[in-house]
Design a protein around this motif. Structure first.
Motif, PDB file in Angstrom:
ATOM      1  N   HIS A  71      11.580 -11.873  -8.717  1.00 56.71           N
ATOM      2  CA  HIS A  71      10.668 -10.962  -9.406  1.00 56.71           C
ATOM      3  C   HIS A  71       9.834 -10.177  -8.413  1.00 56.71           C
ATOM      4  CE1 HIS A  71       7.458 -13.993  -8.868  1.00 56.71           C
ATOM      5  NE2 HIS A  71       6.606 -13.053  -9.235  1.00 56.71           N
ATOM      6  N   LYS A  72       9.287  -9.069  -8.900  1.00 60.60           N
ATOM      7  CA  LYS A  72       8.363  -8.193  -8.173  1.00 60.60           C
ATOM      8  C   LYS A  72       7.187  -7.910  -9.090  1.00 60.60           C
ATOM      9  CE  LYS A  72      11.817  -5.419  -5.691  1.00 60.60           C
ATOM     10  NZ  LYS A  72      12.185  -4.036  -5.357  1.00 60.60           N
ATOM     11  N   HIS A  73       6.220  -7.176  -8.579  1.00 60.94           N
ATOM     12  CA  HIS A  73       5.091  -6.735  -9.400  1.00 60.94           C
ATOM     13  C   HIS A  73       4.899  -5.240  -9.260  1.00 60.94           C
ATOM     14  CE1 HIS A  73       3.321 -10.497 -10.897  1.00 60.94           C
ATOM     15  NE2 HIS A  73       4.008 -11.013  -9.888  1.00 60.94           N
ATOM     16  N   ARG A  74       4.261  -4.644 -10.240  1.00 62.95           N
ATOM     17  CA  ARG A  74       3.972  -3.215 -10.189  1.00 62.95           C
ATOM     18  C   ARG A  74       2.699  -2.939  -9.387  1.00 62.95           C
ATOM     19  NH1 ARG A  74       5.643  -4.474 -15.168  1.00 62.95           N
ATOM     20  NH2 ARG A  74       7.540  -3.497 -15.901  1.00 62.95           N
ATOM     21  N   LEU A  75       1.640  -3.718  -9.653  1.00 60.88           N
ATOM     22  CA  LEU A  75       0.319  -3.433  -9.082  1.00 60.88           C
ATOM     23  C   LEU A  75      -0.319  -4.594  -8.336  1.00 60.88           C
ATOM     24  CD1 LEU A  75      -1.152  -1.614 -12.214  1.00 60.88           C
ATOM     25  CD2 LEU A  75      -0.201  -0.541 -10.155  1.00 60.88           C
ATOM     26  N   ASN A  76       0.172  -5.815  -8.547  1.00 63.13           N
ATOM     27  CA  ASN A  76      -0.530  -6.992  -8.043  1.00 63.13           C
ATOM     28  C   ASN A  76       0.168  -7.660  -6.869  1.00 63.13           C
ATOM     29  OD1 ASN A  76      -2.384  -6.634 -10.101  1.00 63.13           O
ATOM     30  ND2 ASN A  76      -1.339  -8.038 -11.465  1.00 63.13           N
ATOM     31  N   GLU A  77      -0.644  -8.067  -5.884  1.00 65.86           N
ATOM     32  CA  GLU A  77      -0.139  -8.955  -4.846  1.00 65.86           C
ATOM     33  C   GLU A  77      -0.304 -10.375  -5.354  1.00 65.86           C
ATOM     34  OE1 GLU A  77      -2.435  -8.403  -1.269  1.00 65.86           O
ATOM     35  OE2 GLU A  77      -4.251  -9.184  -2.164  1.00 65.86           O
ATOM     36  N   GLU A  78       0.455 -11.301  -4.773  1.00 65.23           N
ATOM     37  CA  GLU A  78       0.334 -12.711  -5.142  1.00 65.23           C
ATOM     38  C   GLU A  78       0.054 -13.535  -3.900  1.00 65.23           C
ATOM     39  OE1 GLU A  78       2.972 -13.681  -9.013  1.00 65.23           O
ATOM     40  OE2 GLU A  78       4.131 -13.404  -7.180  1.00 65.23           O
ATOM     41  N   ILE A  79      -0.810 -14.528  -4.066  1.00 63.76           N
ATOM     42  CA  ILE A  79      -1.102 -15.498  -3.014  1.00 63.76           C
ATOM     43  C   ILE A  79      -0.650 -16.852  -3.541  1.00 63.76           C
ATOM     44  CG2 ILE A  79      -2.867 -16.597  -1.592  1.00 63.76           C
ATOM     45  CD1 ILE A  79      -3.718 -13.331  -3.198  1.00 63.76           C
ATOM     46  N   TYR A  80       0.290 -17.473  -2.842  1.00 61.67           N
ATOM     47  CA  TYR A  80       0.837 -18.780  -3.213  1.00 61.67           C
ATOM     48  C   TYR A  80       0.184 -19.825  -2.320  1.00 61.67           C
ATOM     49  CZ  TYR A  80       4.628 -16.248  -5.571  1.00 61.67           C
ATOM     50  OH  TYR A  80       5.359 -15.438  -6.396  1.00 61.67           O
ATOM     51  N   VAL A  81      -0.411 -20.856  -2.929  1.00 64.77           N
ATOM     52  CA  VAL A  81      -1.041 -21.950  -2.194  1.00 64.77           C
ATOM     53  C   VAL A  81      -0.273 -23.221  -2.557  1.00 64.77           C
ATOM     54  CG1 VAL A  81      -3.168 -23.232  -1.791  1.00 64.77           C
ATOM     55  CG2 VAL A  81      -3.278 -20.786  -2.384  1.00 64.77           C
ATOM     56  N   PHE A  82       0.488 -23.757  -1.602  1.00 66.70           N
ATOM     57  CA  PHE A  82       1.316 -24.940  -1.848  1.00 66.70           C
ATOM     58  C   PHE A  82       0.485 -26.197  -1.631  1.00 66.70           C
ATOM     59  CE2 PHE A  82       4.263 -21.558  -1.327  1.00 66.70           C
ATOM     60  CZ  PHE A  82       5.243 -21.846  -2.264  1.00 66.70           C
ATOM     61  N   VAL A  83       0.528 -27.092  -2.622  1.00 63.81           N
ATOM     62  CA  VAL A  83      -0.312 -28.287  -2.590  1.00 63.81           C
ATOM     63  C   VAL A  83       0.487 -29.589  -2.553  1.00 63.81           C
ATOM     64  CG1 VAL A  83      -2.278 -27.158  -3.689  1.00 63.81           C
ATOM     65  CG2 VAL A  83      -0.574 -28.294  -5.105  1.00 63.81           C
TER      66      VAL A  83
END
Length: 158
Positions: A71-83
């Motif tokens: 997947h991609k996004h139109r306007l948003n960046e994503e931050i993934y925090v692995f726990v």
């Protein structure tokens, strides 16, 4: 059986919800009309907490499985925090390892996917999604101290 997302307890300036343990995230099922599938172990917090500046999700991927789509996004960046767990993350044509303590930022245009490479342990992560370039300041510039002595006595329990 799919669990309904929890409701938040609220006050004048806050909302709080309890999702339970990461190991229990599989109780939540995310369904989307755009992609006819059910994702086990995913819950979004925007509506639960009435978020106004970001979307946050908690996610769980069982051992030896992959997210079944890019997947991609139109306007948003994503931050993934692995726990928890060990996996591999793919952005465009690059693959790299992820695990507890890894943090990944992906631009809206980045084509992304991930998989759990463990034989026994779930891969768990939090995603924070926000409008790209919408926050030019630093946290220290927005926050300020309150001249008030800290006290836990006589406070209302919710």
């Amino acid at each position: 059986m799919a669990q309904v997302a929890p409701t938040a307890r609220t006050g004048q300036n806050f909302a709080v919800a309890d999702l339970g343990l990461f190991s229990e995230l599989r109780q939540f099922i995310f369904e989307t009309p755009e992609v006819p599938m059910k994702l086990e172990g995913k819950v979004f917090l925007k509506q639960i907490l009435d978020l106004s500046s970001a979307e946050i999700s908690f996610n769980n991927l069982p051992p030896k499985t992959s997210v079944p789509f890019y997947h991609k996004h139109r306007l948003n960046e994503e931050i993934y925090v692995f726990v928890q767990g060990k996996g591999e993350f793919q952005v465009d044509d690059c693959v790299f390892p992820v695990g507890e303590g890894t943090i990944v930022r992906v631009d809206p245009e980045g084509e992304r996917c991930m998989r759990n490479i463990s034989d026994t342990e779930d891969l768990c992560w939090i995603v924070i999604q926000s409008r790209v370039s919408s926050y030019p300041d630093h946290t220290i510039q927005d926050g300020f101290g309150v001249q008030k002595r800290v006290s836990w006595v006589g406070k209302q329990q919710i």
